[in-house]
Design an enzyme around this catalytic site. Structure first.
Site, mmCIF file in Angstrom:
data_model
loop_
_atom_site.group_PDB
_atom_site.id
_atom_site.type_symbol
_atom_site.label_atom_id
_atom_site.label_comp_id
_atom_site.label_asym_id
_atom_site.label_seq_id
_atom_site.Cartn_x
_atom_site.Cartn_y
_atom_site.Cartn_z
ATOM 1 N N HIS A 13 0.869 -1.203 0.000
ATOM 2 C CA HIS A 13 0.000 0.000 0.000
ATOM 3 C C HIS A 13 0.894 1.237 0.000
ATOM 4 O O HIS A 13 1.499 1.566 1.019
ATOM 5 C CB HIS A 13 -0.894 0.000 1.248
ATOM 6 C CG HIS A 13 -1.844 1.148 1.316
ATOM 7 N ND1 HIS A 13 -3.166 1.000 1.679
ATOM 8 C CD2 HIS A 13 -1.694 2.483 1.080
ATOM 9 C CE1 HIS A 13 -3.768 2.168 1.665
ATOM 10 N NE2 HIS A 13 -2.895 3.099 1.313
ATOM 11 N N HIS A 15 1.469 5.399 -1.941
ATOM 12 C CA HIS A 15 1.005 6.473 -2.840
ATOM 13 C C HIS A 15 2.204 7.083 -3.550
ATOM 14 O O HIS A 15 3.120 7.591 -2.889
ATOM 15 C CB HIS A 15 0.289 7.567 -2.044
ATOM 16 C CG HIS A 15 -0.940 7.071 -1.359
ATOM 17 N ND1 HIS A 15 -2.204 7.186 -1.910
ATOM 18 C CD2 HIS A 15 -1.119 6.437 -0.167
ATOM 19 C CE1 HIS A 15 -3.092 6.646 -1.094
ATOM 20 N NE2 HIS A 15 -2.456 6.181 -0.023
ATOM 21 N N LYS A 97 -9.543 -1.032 -4.929
ATOM 22 C CA LYS A 97 -9.559 -0.265 -3.680
ATOM 23 C C LYS A 97 -10.905 0.396 -3.486
ATOM 24 O O LYS A 97 -11.425 1.059 -4.389
ATOM 25 C CB LYS A 97 -8.462 0.809 -3.743
ATOM 26 C CG LYS A 97 -8.396 1.753 -2.541
ATOM 27 C CD LYS A 97 -7.810 1.075 -1.307
ATOM 28 C CE LYS A 97 -7.871 1.975 -0.085
ATOM 29 N NZ LYS A 97 -6.724 2.878 0.030
ATOM 30 N N HIS A 134 -10.381 1.161 2.548
ATOM 31 C CA HIS A 134 -10.142 2.266 3.478
ATOM 32 C C HIS A 134 -11.279 2.161 4.498
ATOM 33 O O HIS A 134 -12.419 2.517 4.202
ATOM 34 C CB HIS A 134 -10.143 3.623 2.766
ATOM 35 C CG HIS A 134 -9.825 4.737 3.716
ATOM 36 N ND1 HIS A 134 -8.617 5.387 3.725
ATOM 37 C CD2 HIS A 134 -10.543 5.271 4.740
ATOM 38 C CE1 HIS A 134 -8.608 6.276 4.702
ATOM 39 N NE2 HIS A 134 -9.766 6.238 5.334
ATOM 40 N N HIS A 172 -4.208 -0.151 6.418
ATOM 41 C CA HIS A 172 -3.728 0.720 7.500
ATOM 42 C C HIS A 172 -4.613 0.654 8.743
ATOM 43 O O HIS A 172 -5.178 1.646 9.187
ATOM 44 C CB HIS A 172 -3.537 2.171 7.044
ATOM 45 C CG HIS A 172 -4.613 2.700 6.118
ATOM 46 N ND1 HIS A 172 -5.941 2.685 6.427
ATOM 47 C CD2 HIS A 172 -4.520 3.272 4.891
ATOM 48 C CE1 HIS A 172 -6.624 3.219 5.423
ATOM 49 N NE2 HIS A 172 -5.785 3.576 4.478
ATOM 50 N N ASP A 245 1.510 2.892 3.422
ATOM 51 C CA ASP A 245 0.673 4.076 3.211
ATOM 52 C C ASP A 245 1.521 5.342 3.158
ATOM 53 O O ASP A 245 1.076 6.412 3.593
ATOM 54 C CB ASP A 245 -0.424 4.200 4.270
ATOM 55 C CG ASP A 245 -1.548 5.132 3.805
ATOM 56 O OD1 ASP A 245 -1.645 5.390 2.599
ATOM 57 O OD2 ASP A 245 -2.312 5.619 4.664
HETATM 58 O O1 DOR Z 1 -3.135 9.741 5.253
HETATM 59 C C1 DOR Z 1 -3.593 9.388 4.181
HETATM 60 N N1 DOR Z 1 -3.113 9.866 3.014
HETATM 61 N N2 DOR Z 1 -4.613 8.521 4.172
HETATM 62 C C2 DOR Z 1 -5.254 8.216 3.035
HETATM 63 O O2 DOR Z 1 -6.181 7.461 3.097
HETATM 64 C C3 DOR Z 1 -4.884 8.834 1.750
HETATM 65 C C4 DOR Z 1 -3.497 9.294 1.759
HETATM 66 C C5 DOR Z 1 -3.162 10.241 0.621
HETATM 67 O O3 DOR Z 1 -3.514 9.909 -0.535
HETATM 68 O O4 DOR Z 1 -2.562 11.261 0.855
HETATM 69 ZN ZN ZN Z 2 -3.343 5.093 1.471
#
Ligand code: DOR
Ligand code: ZN
Length: 343
Positions: A13, A15, A97, A134, A172, A245
């Protein structure tokens, strides 16, 4: 122990964002992990297999490491069809997701009514795709610290009942209730745990002032919750595994009047986990957590090569470049980690 060699880990997981930001976010992850599941909450979100495949190509190009495999998950909406799930599977996608609409960053296009998604979820069972959740309710009347626990009782439990064969990852996980639910559930329900949720309790967000770089969603919970995450992460339980995350945001946004959610661990993810497992006398449990359990749950082969860490200091910079015009502040900026990647 001064050297630690493990099966190459995977990040289930993460980004990466898109465009000019990929040059900053992808290479440090691709240098360490065999695979990483890239989250589809881009602008616009990756709601089709075609868009997910094109993004995977951009990630591959940015990685400049042919040994690294980006896995992109499909973004579920109220309009996702069972046919799209079939296409995703044929194309080699492994997961989709589910963002409850409005739950977090770029989730506006997410799902408003889980009940109406049942035909899509049935198709996910048929085509063997993993559902990544989520896990927070979005009702503004519900306290932000209660949203995961309410999701588990009000939505996740009935979902597991309706789709007992659906493989589900509670992403998470942040609460004792979430951990207990996954432990008590059958073999089809798992959870990822971030490094920052293993470290941070909610009081830390307010320590000496408001700490925007610790703000993420789900928001860290109490010490009791944090300790439940730690206990299960180091217990060797096969249905809990690494998902960082890591979520980069520009420093200017994080330090603005309305800070977006996200903690960035991406350059040092595995070192954060190593330090935490070491501190709790569980270095021998790092490999199963980081390198085995996730692959096994996703029914993918474990990586064939290894990664070696050494006990030596790694300073975390105060800032890192983030695209041509911005910078980001990594988690624990300015501190020194106890482990280093061996060259
Ligand atoms: O803290 C987070 N940041 N939680 C999320 O669910 C999304 C993520 C983000 O894309 O910045
Ligand atoms: Zn995330």
């Amino acid at each position: 122990m001064t050297l630690l060699t493990l099966t190459r880990p995977d990040d289930w997981h993460v980004h990466f964002r898109d465009g000019a930001l990929l040059a900053a976010t992808v290479p440090p992850v691709a240098a360490v992990f065999g695979r990483a599941v890239a989250m589809p909450n881009l602008v616009p979100p990756l709601t089709t297999t075609t868009a997910a495949l094109a993004y995977a190509e951009r990630l591959r190009a940015a990685a400049a490491n042919p040994a690294f495999t980006p896995l992109v998950s499909l973004y579920l909406t109220d309009h996702t069809t069972p046919d799209e799930i079939a296409r995703a599977r044929v194309a080699g996608l492994v997961a989709a997701k589910l963002y409850p609409a409005g739950a977090t960053t770029h989730s506006a296009a997410g799902v408003t009514d889980l009940g109406r998604l049942d035909p899509v979820l049935a198709a996910m069972v048929e085509h063997d795709l993993v559902l990544q959740l989520h896990g927070e309710v979005t009702d503004p009347a519900i306290d932000v610290f209660e949203r995961e626990a309410r999701f588990v009782t009000d939505l996740l439990a009935p979902l597991c009942h309706r789709h007992p064969d659906l493989r589900i990852v509670l992403e998470h996980v942040t609460t004792r209730a979430g951990v207990a639910f996954v432990q008590a559930a059958g073999p089809h329900v798992a959870a990822t745990i971030t490094a920052h949720h293993l470290e941070v309790e909610r009081s830390d967000l307010f320590k000496g002032g408001l700490r925007p770089h610790l703000y993420c969603l789900p928001v860290p919970k109490t010490r009791t919750d944090r300790d439940a995450l730690l206990d299960v992460a180091i217990s060797g339980h096969p249905r809990f595994f690494l998902g960082s995350d890591s979520a980069p945001h520009a420093r200017a946004a994080k330090e603005s009047g309305c800070c977006p959610a996200g903690v960035y661990t991406g350059h040092h993810t595995v070192l954060h986990y190593a330090e935490i497992f070491d501190r709790h006398g569980a270095l021998d449990r790092l490999e199963p957590f980081a390198s085995h359990h996730g692959a096994d749950f996703y029914r993918l082969p474990r990586n064939a090569d290894t990664l070696t860490l050494e006990r030596a200091p790694t300073p975390i910079p105060l800032t890192l470049p983030f695209g041509p015009a911005a910078e980001l502040v990594p988690h624990r900026a300015g501190e020194t980690l106890a482990w280093r990647l061996q060259d």
